[in-house]
Scaffold this motif. Structure first.
Motif, PDB file in Angstrom:
ATOM      1  N   ASN A   1      18.490 -24.915 -76.339  1.00  0.00           N
ATOM      2  CA  ASN A   1      18.433 -24.490 -77.740  1.00  0.00           C
ATOM      3  C   ASN A   1      19.802 -24.543 -78.423  1.00  0.00           C
ATOM      4  OD1 ASN A   1      15.706 -24.038 -77.315  1.00  0.00           O
ATOM      5  ND2 ASN A   1      15.998 -21.880 -76.873  1.00  0.00           N
ATOM      6  N   VAL A   2      20.614 -25.531 -78.055  1.00  0.00           N
ATOM      7  CA  VAL A   2      21.931 -25.700 -78.671  1.00  0.00           C
ATOM      8  C   VAL A   2      21.886 -26.959 -79.535  1.00  0.00           C
ATOM      9  CG1 VAL A   2      24.397 -26.069 -78.248  1.00  0.00           C
ATOM     10  CG2 VAL A   2      23.086 -24.583 -76.732  1.00  0.00           C
ATOM     11  N   GLY A   3      22.156 -26.806 -80.814  1.00  0.00           N
ATOM     12  CA  GLY A   3      22.198 -27.960 -81.712  1.00  0.00           C
ATOM     13  C   GLY A   3      20.891 -28.731 -81.790  1.00  0.00           C
ATOM     14  N   GLY A   4      19.770 -28.054 -81.597  1.00  0.00           N
ATOM     15  CA  GLY A   4      18.475 -28.709 -81.684  1.00  0.00           C
ATOM     16  C   GLY A   4      18.089 -29.506 -80.449  1.00  0.00           C
ATOM     17  N   HIS A   5      18.885 -29.428 -79.403  1.00  0.00           N
ATOM     18  CA  HIS A   5      18.605 -30.163 -78.167  1.00  0.00           C
ATOM     19  C   HIS A   5      18.033 -29.231 -77.108  1.00  0.00           C
ATOM     20  CE1 HIS A   5      20.709 -33.601 -79.794  1.00  0.00           C
ATOM     21  NE2 HIS A   5      21.720 -32.801 -80.104  1.00  0.00           N
ATOM     22  N   HIS A   6      17.221 -29.814 -76.227  1.00  0.00           N
ATOM     23  CA  HIS A   6      16.632 -29.078 -75.111  1.00  0.00           C
ATOM     24  C   HIS A   6      16.000 -27.773 -75.571  1.00  0.00           C
ATOM     25  CE1 HIS A   6      19.586 -31.513 -72.570  1.00  0.00           C
ATOM     26  NE2 HIS A   6      18.390 -32.050 -72.432  1.00  0.00           N
ATOM     27  N   LYS A   7      15.059 -27.913 -76.503  1.00  0.00           N
ATOM     28  CA  LYS A   7      14.389 -26.735 -77.048  1.00  0.00           C
ATOM     29  C   LYS A   7      13.461 -26.103 -76.011  1.00  0.00           C
ATOM     30  CE  LYS A   7      14.702 -27.997 -81.833  1.00  0.00           C
ATOM     31  NZ  LYS A   7      14.052 -28.027 -83.111  1.00  0.00           N
ATOM     32  N   VAL A   8      13.625 -24.805 -75.866  1.00  0.00           N
ATOM     33  CA  VAL A   8      12.810 -24.023 -74.942  1.00  0.00           C
ATOM     34  C   VAL A   8      12.382 -22.749 -75.656  1.00  0.00           C
ATOM     35  CG1 VAL A   8      12.772 -22.758 -72.759  1.00  0.00           C
ATOM     36  CG2 VAL A   8      14.014 -24.932 -72.906  1.00  0.00           C
ATOM     37  N   PRO A   9      11.107 -22.655 -76.039  1.00  0.00           N
ATOM     38  CA  PRO A   9      10.634 -21.403 -76.634  1.00  0.00           C
ATOM     39  C   PRO A   9      10.697 -20.275 -75.611  1.00  0.00           C
ATOM     40  CG  PRO A   9       9.059 -23.198 -76.968  1.00  0.00           C
ATOM     41  CD  PRO A   9      10.081 -23.679 -75.987  1.00  0.00           C
ATOM     42  N   MET A  10      11.102 -19.100 -76.043  1.00  0.00           N
ATOM     43  CA  MET A  10      11.264 -17.986 -75.121  1.00  0.00           C
ATOM     44  C   MET A  10       9.930 -17.559 -74.504  1.00  0.00           C
ATOM     45  SD  MET A  10      14.488 -17.516 -74.792  1.00  0.00           S
ATOM     46  CE  MET A  10      14.562 -19.291 -74.942  1.00  0.00           C
ATOM     47  N   THR A  11       8.830 -17.704 -75.219  1.00  0.00           N
ATOM     48  CA  THR A  11       7.535 -17.363 -74.624  1.00  0.00           C
ATOM     49  C   THR A  11       7.210 -18.318 -73.474  1.00  0.00           C
ATOM     50  OG1 THR A  11       6.436 -18.659 -76.339  1.00  0.00           O
ATOM     51  CG2 THR A  11       6.579 -16.274 -76.696  1.00  0.00           C
ATOM     52  N   ALA A  12       7.530 -19.591 -73.638  1.00  0.00           N
ATOM     53  CA  ALA A  12       7.300 -20.565 -72.563  1.00  0.00           C
ATOM     54  C   ALA A  12       8.236 -20.300 -71.389  1.00  0.00           C
ATOM     55  CB  ALA A  12       7.489 -21.986 -73.089  1.00  0.00           C
ATOM     56  N   LEU A  13       9.472 -19.932 -71.682  1.00  0.00           N
ATOM     57  CA  LEU A  13      10.429 -19.624 -70.621  1.00  0.00           C
ATOM     58  C   LEU A  13       9.950 -18.418 -69.815  1.00  0.00           C
ATOM     59  CD1 LEU A  13      13.157 -20.123 -69.258  1.00  0.00           C
ATOM     60  CD2 LEU A  13      14.206 -18.694 -71.033  1.00  0.00           C
ATOM     61  N   LYS A  14       9.511 -17.397 -70.501  1.00  0.00           N
ATOM     62  CA  LYS A  14       8.998 -16.201 -69.829  1.00  0.00           C
ATOM     63  C   LYS A  14       7.815 -16.568 -68.930  1.00  0.00           C
ATOM     64  CE  LYS A  14       7.268 -11.560 -70.684  1.00  0.00           C
ATOM     65  NZ  LYS A  14       6.909 -10.536 -71.652  1.00  0.00           N
ATOM     66  N   SER A  15       6.951 -17.446 -69.412  1.00  0.00           N
ATOM     67  CA  SER A  15       5.788 -17.867 -68.628  1.00  0.00           C
ATOM     68  C   SER A  15       6.180 -18.576 -67.342  1.00  0.00           C
ATOM     69  CB  SER A  15       4.882 -18.785 -69.463  1.00  0.00           C
ATOM     70  OG  SER A  15       4.310 -18.076 -70.516  1.00  0.00           O
ATOM     71  N   VAL A  16       7.232 -19.387 -67.383  1.00  0.00           N
ATOM     72  CA  VAL A  16       7.705 -20.074 -66.178  1.00  0.00           C
ATOM     73  C   VAL A  16       8.083 -19.044 -65.114  1.00  0.00           C
ATOM     74  CG1 VAL A  16       9.546 -21.521 -65.206  1.00  0.00           C
ATOM     75  CG2 VAL A  16       8.472 -22.156 -67.384  1.00  0.00           C
ATOM     76  N   PHE A  17       8.829 -18.027 -65.510  1.00  0.00           N
ATOM     77  CA  PHE A  17       9.254 -16.988 -64.568  1.00  0.00           C
ATOM     78  C   PHE A  17       8.046 -16.219 -64.027  1.00  0.00           C
ATOM     79  CE2 PHE A  17      13.285 -18.165 -66.125  1.00  0.00           C
ATOM     80  CZ  PHE A  17      14.266 -17.605 -65.329  1.00  0.00           C
ATOM     81  N   GLU A  18       7.095 -15.928 -64.885  1.00  0.00           N
ATOM     82  CA  GLU A  18       5.917 -15.181 -64.446  1.00  0.00           C
ATOM     83  C   GLU A  18       5.053 -16.020 -63.507  1.00  0.00           C
ATOM     84  OE1 GLU A  18       4.469 -14.015 -68.309  1.00  0.00           O
ATOM     85  OE2 GLU A  18       5.524 -12.078 -68.182  1.00  0.00           O
ATOM     86  N   ARG A  19       4.954 -17.333 -63.747  1.00  0.00           N
ATOM     87  CA  ARG A  19       4.198 -18.207 -62.832  1.00  0.00           C
ATOM     88  C   ARG A  19       4.839 -18.240 -61.444  1.00  0.00           C
ATOM     89  NH1 ARG A  19       3.785 -21.622 -67.338  1.00  0.00           N
ATOM     90  NH2 ARG A  19       5.360 -23.030 -66.498  1.00  0.00           N
ATOM     91  N   LEU A  20       6.128 -17.956 -61.372  1.00  0.00           N
ATOM     92  CA  LEU A  20       6.829 -17.893 -60.088  1.00  0.00           C
ATOM     93  C   LEU A  20       6.673 -16.530 -59.424  1.00  0.00           C
ATOM     94  CD1 LEU A  20      10.049 -19.809 -61.180  1.00  0.00           C
ATOM     95  CD2 LEU A  20       8.286 -20.625 -59.587  1.00  0.00           C
ATOM     96  N   GLU A  21       5.792 -15.702 -60.000  1.00  0.00           N
ATOM     97  CA  GLU A  21       5.470 -14.365 -59.496  1.00  0.00           C
ATOM     98  C   GLU A  21       6.653 -13.406 -59.569  1.00  0.00           C
ATOM     99  OE1 GLU A  21       3.332 -14.544 -55.795  1.00  0.00           O
ATOM    100  OE2 GLU A  21       1.898 -15.989 -56.619  1.00  0.00           O
ATOM    101  N   LEU A  22       7.528 -13.643 -60.537  1.00  0.00           N
ATOM    102  CA  LEU A  22       8.602 -12.693 -60.835  1.00  0.00           C
ATOM    103  C   LEU A  22       8.037 -11.682 -61.818  1.00  0.00           C
ATOM    104  CD1 LEU A  22      11.358 -15.403 -61.096  1.00  0.00           C
ATOM    105  CD2 LEU A  22      10.974 -13.827 -59.189  1.00  0.00           C
ATOM    106  N   THR A  23       8.483 -10.454 -61.751  1.00  0.00           N
ATOM    107  CA  THR A  23       7.892  -9.402 -62.568  1.00  0.00           C
ATOM    108  C   THR A  23       8.906  -8.832 -63.549  1.00  0.00           C
ATOM    109  OG1 THR A  23       8.432  -7.728 -60.914  1.00  0.00           O
ATOM    110  CG2 THR A  23       6.260  -8.780 -60.748  1.00  0.00           C
TER     111      THR A  23
END
Length: 172
Positions: A11-33
């Motif tokens: 999310n720097v200068g419009g590059h490599h955009k990662v929505p925070m909801t999607a990022l949170k989902s990645v961590f939760e899919r890894l069974e992190l709480t």
């Protein structure tokens, strides 16, 4: 174990955009709480035990580009805060002090290259896997570029460092 993950270069200068909801989902899919994100620059506080390679692989699979991740435990984070050699003056907002996290201790050559840059009023202190920066004219104007250290880095302003410390403390 409560941990903070700091992602480099999203999310720097419009590059490599990662929505925070999607990022949170990645961590939760890894069974992190207890997954919490903080601002759009890739700060995630979570409970669980996972290594950097597994996180980086999951992020690559989810977003289609590599994302370097640096991890610190809650105890390490509190130690980092306590070692800051540039305490904030009364009324300071934390925007002139920064923390650069490193994935490895830089070589003497890397430290020499970093320190060889004319930095004017800017100051820096290397301490293990961190570099503390004081940039009175702002980070956007400093000539101190952590990439000269030749290790993977990511930098946060001191306001963010303190807020992540609060988030980590609230989970302990």
């Amino acid at each position: 174990m409560t941990t903070v993950a700091l992602l480099r270069g999203i999310n720097v200068g419009g590059h490599h955009k990662v929505p925070m909801t999607a990022l949170k989902s990645v961590f939760e899919r890894l069974e992190l709480t207890g997954v919490q994100t903080y601002i759009q620059s890739g700060n995630v506080v979570f409970d669980g035990d996972i290594g950097r390679p597994a996180l980086e692989a999951a992020l690559l699979q989810s977003f289609g580009f590599p994302v370097a991740v640096l991890l610190r435990s809650a105890a390490q984070w509190q130690d980092i805060i306590g070692r800051n050699p540039y305490p904030l003056q009364a009324g300071a907002d934390g925007s002139k002090v920064h923390l650069t996290l490193l994935d490895a201790v830089p070589t003497q050559a890397g430290l020499a290259a970093f320190g060889a840059v004319p930095s004017g009023a800017d100051e820096w202190t290397h301490s293990g896997l961190e570099v503390y920066l004081h940039t009175p004219d702002g980070m956007g104007r400093t000539k101190l570029n952590p990439d000269r250290l030749k290790v993977t880095t990511t930098t946060r302003n001191w306001r963010t460092v303190l807020r992540l410390g609060e988030m980590l403390s609230g989970k302990s």
